[in-house]
Design a protein around this motif. Structure first.
Motif, short mmCIF file in Angstrom:
data_model
loop_
_atom_site.label_atom_id
_atom_site.label_comp_id
_atom_site.label_asym_id
_atom_site.label_seq_id
_atom_site.Cartn_x
_atom_site.Cartn_y
_atom_site.Cartn_z
N VAL A 25 3.45 -1.23 3.91
CA VAL A 25 2.91 0.13 3.89
C VAL A 25 4.08 1.06 3.60
CG1 VAL A 25 1.76 1.94 5.20
CG2 VAL A 25 1.10 -0.45 5.55
N HIS A 26 3.97 1.79 2.49
CA HIS A 26 5.11 2.58 2.01
C HIS A 26 4.69 4.02 1.75
CE1 HIS A 26 9.05 3.27 0.47
NE2 HIS A 26 8.68 3.40 -0.79
N ASP A 27 5.51 4.95 2.21
CA ASP A 27 5.28 6.38 2.02
C ASP A 27 5.57 6.76 0.57
OD1 ASP A 27 5.38 9.19 2.05
OD2 ASP A 27 6.39 9.29 3.98
N ALA A 28 4.61 7.40 -0.09
CA ALA A 28 4.77 7.77 -1.50
C ALA A 28 5.95 8.70 -1.72
CB ALA A 28 3.49 8.45 -2.00
N LEU A 29 6.36 9.45 -0.70
CA LEU A 29 7.44 10.42 -0.87
C LEU A 29 8.82 9.80 -0.64
CD1 LEU A 29 5.93 13.65 0.71
CD2 LEU A 29 5.67 12.71 -1.59
N ARG A 30 8.87 8.54 -0.27
CA ARG A 30 10.16 7.83 -0.18
C ARG A 30 10.37 7.11 -1.51
NH1 ARG A 30 12.16 8.15 4.98
NH2 ARG A 30 10.66 8.70 6.59
N ALA A 31 10.57 7.93 -2.53
CA ALA A 31 10.48 7.45 -3.91
C ALA A 31 11.67 6.63 -4.38
CB ALA A 31 10.29 8.65 -4.85
N PHE A 32 12.77 6.70 -3.67
CA PHE A 32 13.99 6.05 -4.16
C PHE A 32 14.50 4.96 -3.22
CE2 PHE A 32 13.62 10.37 -5.79
CZ PHE A 32 13.46 10.05 -7.14
N THR A 33 13.58 4.40 -2.47
CA THR A 33 13.91 3.25 -1.62
C THR A 33 14.41 2.11 -2.51
OG1 THR A 33 12.20 3.89 -0.05
CG2 THR A 33 13.02 1.62 0.07
N PRO A 34 15.57 1.55 -2.24
CA PRO A 34 16.09 0.46 -3.09
C PRO A 34 15.22 -0.78 -3.04
CG PRO A 34 17.84 1.39 -1.73
CD PRO A 34 16.54 1.94 -1.19
N ARG A 35 15.19 -1.48 -4.11
CA ARG A 35 14.39 -2.71 -4.17
C ARG A 35 14.91 -3.75 -3.18
NH1 ARG A 35 14.30 -2.52 -10.78
NH2 ARG A 35 13.10 -0.60 -10.89
N ARG A 36 16.20 -3.71 -2.88
CA ARG A 36 16.72 -4.68 -1.91
C ARG A 36 16.08 -4.47 -0.53
NH1 ARG A 36 21.25 -1.46 -3.09
NH2 ARG A 36 21.66 0.14 -1.51
N THR A 37 15.65 -3.23 -0.23
CA THR A 37 14.98 -2.98 1.05
C THR A 37 13.60 -3.61 1.05
OG1 THR A 37 16.19 -0.89 1.34
CG2 THR A 37 14.19 -1.20 2.66
N PHE A 38 12.85 -3.49 -0.05
CA PHE A 38 11.55 -4.16 -0.13
C PHE A 38 11.73 -5.67 0.06
CE2 PHE A 38 10.74 -0.57 -3.30
CZ PHE A 38 10.16 0.25 -2.35
N ARG A 39 12.74 -6.22 -0.61
CA ARG A 39 12.97 -7.67 -0.52
C ARG A 39 13.36 -8.07 0.90
NH1 ARG A 39 15.92 -6.71 -5.63
NH2 ARG A 39 14.55 -7.32 -7.34
N ALA A 40 14.18 -7.24 1.55
CA ALA A 40 14.64 -7.57 2.90
C ALA A 40 13.46 -7.58 3.88
CB ALA A 40 15.70 -6.58 3.35
N VAL A 41 12.54 -6.63 3.72
CA VAL A 41 11.37 -6.60 4.59
C VAL A 41 10.52 -7.85 4.37
CG1 VAL A 41 9.19 -5.40 5.09
CG2 VAL A 41 11.31 -4.09 4.79
N PHE A 72 0.85 -1.19 0.00
CA PHE A 72 0.00 0.00 0.00
C PHE A 72 0.89 1.24 0.00
CE2 PHE A 72 -2.95 -3.11 1.78
CZ PHE A 72 -4.12 -2.80 1.07
N VAL A 73 0.67 2.12 -0.97
CA VAL A 73 1.39 3.39 -1.04
C VAL A 73 0.46 4.46 -0.48
CG1 VAL A 73 2.48 5.08 -2.55
CG2 VAL A 73 2.70 2.63 -3.04
N THR A 74 0.93 5.20 0.51
CA THR A 74 0.08 6.18 1.19
C THR A 74 0.61 7.59 1.03
OG1 THR A 74 1.25 5.98 3.30
CG2 THR A 74 -0.57 4.44 2.89
N VAL A 75 -0.30 8.55 1.05
CA VAL A 75 0.06 9.96 0.93
C VAL A 75 -0.70 10.81 1.95
CG1 VAL A 75 0.74 9.92 -1.50
CG2 VAL A 75 -1.66 10.24 -0.90
#
Length: 219
Positions: free
Chosen positions: A98-114, A10-13
């Motif tokens: 749950v991801h903040d829409a303004l954290r636009a450059f979070t690396p994909r490795r972080t999504f995978r790690a979570v 979910f991308v939230t703003v």
């Protein structure tokens, strides 16, 4: 998408009144929201990216996002309302980000790690970074009273990961669960690129980040 999504992001703003407009601010010719969703879609482990948009912004958001069945814009006043629309497609074994829409450059490795931490038994997961600044406590008059030991302090960012039961339980206490509801969560190493882009300085920094071309994943 079927009825059994392994994971949904979910991308939230909705954190601050100006966030919906900031999500449309341009970086390298594209909206921040476009960059955010592209990073999530570039993570194959995420089955669905659901952008929870205020009613007034839903159409504008739709116009800047990829047309794919893996991405939906949901007009909803709260994350709870957006979740209610997606919930029938989830199972007890689904993971929820749950991801903040303004954290636009979070690396994909972080999504995978979570997601990996959720898959290995964590119920709630938060990426964190060590504090680099000196932190002080002050009294009512603004005078310094103490220096806080930063060895036990961390700055947190999104995505926050939940098991389906943990997310549903968290929603019972808050319509928009976020970093403030992550007490007791498992932490993983975060990444400086996951900064929240919400000021003119941060927009300029994001432009430099993209122009540098040395990110983990090409845009």
């Amino acid at each position: 998408m079927g009825n059994q999504l392994r994971s949904v992001a979910f991308v939230t703003v909705a954190h601050h009144p100006a966030d919906p407009e900031l999500a449309l601010a341009a970086v390298h010719g594209e909206a921040l929201l476009t960059h955010t969703v592209r990073g999530l879609l570039g993570t194959p482990e995420i089955d669905l990216v659901a952008v929870a948009a205020p009613e007034r912004c839903a159409q504008l958001f739709s116009e800047v996002l990829p047309r794919t069945e893996r991405c939906e814009v949901i007009a909803a006043d709260s994350l709870r309302a957006a979740f209610a629309i997606v919930e029938p497609r989830l199972s007890a074994h689904s993971a929820v980000l749950v991801h903040d829409a303004l954290r636009a450059f979070t690396p994909r490795r972080t999504f995978r790690a979570v997601l990996n931490a959720i898959g290995h038994g964590a119920e709630v997961v938060v990426p964190v970074l060590p504090m680099s600044d000196t932190v002080k406590t002050v009294d009512a008059a603004g005078a310094v009273t103490a220096t806080v030991d930063r060895d036990e302090l961390r700055s947190a960012h999104t995505p926050i990961g939940f098991t389906f039961p943990a997310f549903r339980s968290t929603l019972a206490g808050s319509a928009d669960p976020g970093l403030a509801t992550a007490a007791g969560a498992t932490t993983i190493p975060g990444d400086p690129d996951a900064m929240r882009v919400a000021s003119a300085f941060e927009l300029a920094l994001a432009e430099a980040l993209v122009a540098g071309g040395d990110r983990e994943d090409p845009l």
